[in-house]
Design a protein around this motif. Structure first.
Motif, PDB file in Angstrom:
ATOM      1  N   CYS A   1      -2.575   3.146   6.850  1.00  0.00           N
ATOM      2  CA  CYS A   1      -3.646   3.706   5.640  1.00  0.00           C
ATOM      3  C   CYS A   1      -5.119   3.245   6.296  1.00  0.00           C
ATOM      4  O   CYS A   1      -5.440   3.102   5.538  1.00  0.00           O
ATOM      5  CB  CYS A   1      -3.412   2.334   4.828  1.00  0.00           C
ATOM      6  SG  CYS A   1      -3.895   0.972   4.676  1.00  0.00           S
TER       7      CYS A   1
ATOM      8  N   HIS B   1      -0.062  -5.917   2.422  1.00  0.00           N
ATOM      9  CA  HIS B   1      -1.002  -5.944   3.183  1.00  0.00           C
ATOM     10  C   HIS B   1      -1.153  -8.034   2.685  1.00  0.00           C
ATOM     11  O   HIS B   1      -1.708  -8.093   0.921  1.00  0.00           O
ATOM     12  CB  HIS B   1      -2.168  -5.826   3.295  1.00  0.00           C
ATOM     13  CG  HIS B   1      -1.809  -3.651   3.578  1.00  0.00           C
ATOM     14  ND1 HIS B   1      -2.379  -4.028   5.073  1.00  0.00           N
ATOM     15  CD2 HIS B   1      -1.782  -2.850   3.092  1.00  0.00           C
ATOM     16  CE1 HIS B   1      -2.539  -2.755   5.498  1.00  0.00           C
ATOM     17  NE2 HIS B   1      -1.676  -2.318   4.191  1.00  0.00           N
TER      18      HIS B   1
ATOM     19  N   CYS C   1      -0.667  -0.121   9.623  1.00  0.00           N
ATOM     20  CA  CYS C   1      -0.912   0.000   8.311  1.00  0.00           C
ATOM     21  C   CYS C   1      -1.677   2.176   8.760  1.00  0.00           C
ATOM     22  O   CYS C   1      -2.538   1.405   9.749  1.00  0.00           O
ATOM     23  CB  CYS C   1      -0.614  -0.204   7.313  1.00  0.00           C
ATOM     24  SG  CYS C   1      -0.778   0.615   6.096  1.00  0.00           S
TER      25      CYS C   1
ATOM     26  N   CYS D   1       0.612  -1.407  -0.337  1.00  0.00           N
ATOM     27  CA  CYS D   1      -0.328   0.241  -0.015  1.00  0.00           C
ATOM     28  C   CYS D   1       1.168   1.053  -0.137  1.00  0.00           C
ATOM     29  O   CYS D   1       2.065   1.025   0.312  1.00  0.00           O
ATOM     30  CB  CYS D   1      -0.831   0.127   1.186  1.00  0.00           C
ATOM     31  SG  CYS D   1       0.049   0.441   2.381  1.00  0.00           S
TER      32      CYS D   1
ATOM     33  N   SER E   1       1.519   3.818   2.193  1.00  0.00           N
ATOM     34  CA  SER E   1       2.215   3.387   3.590  1.00  0.00           C
ATOM     35  C   SER E   1       3.562   2.788   3.737  1.00  0.00           C
ATOM     36  O   SER E   1       4.101   2.439   4.509  1.00  0.00           O
ATOM     37  CB  SER E   1       1.582   3.280   4.762  1.00  0.00           C
ATOM     38  OG  SER E   1       0.220   4.276   4.317  1.00  0.00           O
TER      39      SER E   1
HETATM   40 ZN   LIG Z   1      -1.145  -0.354   4.398  1.00  0.00          ZN
END
Ligand SMILES: [Zn+2]
Length: 435
Positions: A325, A268, A323, A262, A264
């Motif tokens: 995100c 994932h 995370c 992702c 960030s």
């Molecule tokens: Zn993330």
């Protein structure tokens, strides 16, 4: 093409974009439900798994606990029990025969079905959607030729890629200084939103761009790395040359699309499509969060030839981190390439391939290398020959290797090209004997 073929990539994508907003508890429930359905199916319809029918009450109650009673499936077992792994409900005409690249010798054959492939594709598009990239966005692939296709099939494939998928192709086996201008012109003309390729090919391309001080005329959103381990040094060079972020994708032909990076910077796990575990390299018991282990994969959508706890051959670890995100999809802590990429010292310690790439990273003239451990006390260091290759860098590299590996025989070879696997992938470390 989608409507003619009646494929469900978009429908699956919408589903995945909804489930990525779920909480961790909701995701776990979804995953458990899918696992339960798969295990019940396998114990009823797959000859190889019928002997586990007595687990059905446990599967109903707690499919996660039940899964641990199933054996880890190695590539050898898949080879030996190929037919018995095919479900009696599978429509043989609709099965797609696929194979691994065979980087460890013999390729492994397996069946998948369209349904499964469409989930893999959807999982990729979901990951790309996190970066503002959508189905149909123009893309340049820096890629090897599919090994299975002849010339005519290849031409047809290219036409389909260009006109149906909006993709053009730069051959990764023909990245030369003399061709750089032509390729860059191609990219500038086509105006891709993103580029796509193997880390080693992207790195080589980026090196050439840096050396020739060339840039893309129009910015791209991202460069996507697939199928090869992305080392931090590669990421730096590629991001600098293409002036955009690198997206890392983790998957395998025989495992599906397993994890996606992702914005960030975390990987994932696609928990809606695969159940993955990490087990000890030697005794195959589950390792704790944070520890490195062999990845075993249970594809939650493949009902035609279910492979439960399939040992892919890669080494990973999980992390408990959350995370920024805000996606609750769990995170991988590390991705360490293939199990056979891990070398072993004279006193039995494991050395991850990352060690060597970190060494090479601070030696600017080491452009491409490969460390091959042929026996416990024997190493070959192969270096890509080029004009600027500096003896001082080679000496420092050798010293760094000896520091870590101990008093072993080390042979240095300067080669015009580092040989790739039959799949086209480039491996930086190889151990040629079992642990
Ligand atoms: Zn993330």
């Amino acid at each position: 093409m989608e409507s003619v073929k009646g494929n469900r990539i978009r429908a699956n994508l919408i589903q995945l974009q909804e489930s990525e907003r779920l909480s961790l508890a909701q995701l776990q429930k979804l995953q458990r439900d899918k696992l339960r359905t798969l295990l019940l199916h396998a114990t009823e319809h797959v000859p190889f798994y019928r002997e586990f029918a007595e687990l059905r009450p446990l599967i109903e109650r707690d499919p996660v606990a039940a899964l641990e009673h199933f054996p880890i499936l190695t590539k050898d077992v898949v080879r030996d029990h190929f037919d018995r792994l095919v479900a009696d409900t599978a429509n043989r005409d609709e099965l797609i025969l696929n194979r691994t690249g065979g980087s460890t010798g013999q390729p492994t054959l397996f069946y998948i079905d369209r349904h499964t492939v469409e989930y893999y594709e959807a999982a990729r598009w979901r990951g790309l959607s996190w970066w503002g990239i959508e189905i149909g966005d123009p893309c340049v692939m820096i890629w090897g030729s599919p090994i299975e296709l002849n010339r005519q099939q290849l031409r047809l494939q290219r036409m389909k890629d260009r006109y149906l998928k909006n993709q053009v192709f730069i051959p990764s086996f023909d990245l030369r200084r003399e061709k750089l201008r032509e390729y860059l012109d191609l990219i500038d003309r086509f105006r891709p939103k993103y580029l796509f390729g193997w880390a080693s090919a992207l790195r080589l391309f980026a090196d050439l761009m840096q050396e020739e001080q060339r840039h893309l005329r129009r910015p791209v959103k991202a460069v996507l790395n697939t199928a090869e381990t992305l080392h931090p040094g590669d990421r730096e060079v590629i991001e600098k040359a293409f002036q955009c972020p690198v997206i890392n994708e983790y998957g395998a032909r025989d495992g599906g699309l397993l994890a996606y990076e992702c914005p960030s910077g975390h990987m994932h796990v696609n928990v809606e499509t695969a159940w993955i575990e990490a087990v000890d390299m030697k005794d195959k018991t589950p390792v704790r969060t944070g520890e490195r282990g062999l990845i075993v994969v249970t594809d939650l959508n493949n009902f035609s030839m279910p492979r439960l706890r399939y040992q892919l051959g890669d080494v990973i670890s999980f992390t408990d981190e959350v995370c920024e995100c805000n996606r609750a999809l769990p995170l991988l802590g590390s991705l360490d390439g293939r199990e056979t990429d891990t070398l072993v010292t004279l006193d039995g310690a494991y050395v991850n391939g990352q060690y060597f790439t970190n060494l090479a990273r601070i030696l600017p003239t080491i452009r491409q290398f490969q460390v091959v451990q042929t026996a416990r006390n024997q190493l070959i260091l192969r270096l890509l020959e080029h004009d600027q290759l500096d003896d001082a860098d080679i000496k420092a590299f050798v010293q760094g290797i000896v520091d870590k590996m101990g008093n072993i025989e080390l042979k240095v070879e300067r080669v015009p090209a580092i040989e790739r696997q039959s799949s086209g992938k480039l491996r930086t470390t190889i151990r040629e004997f079992p642990l």
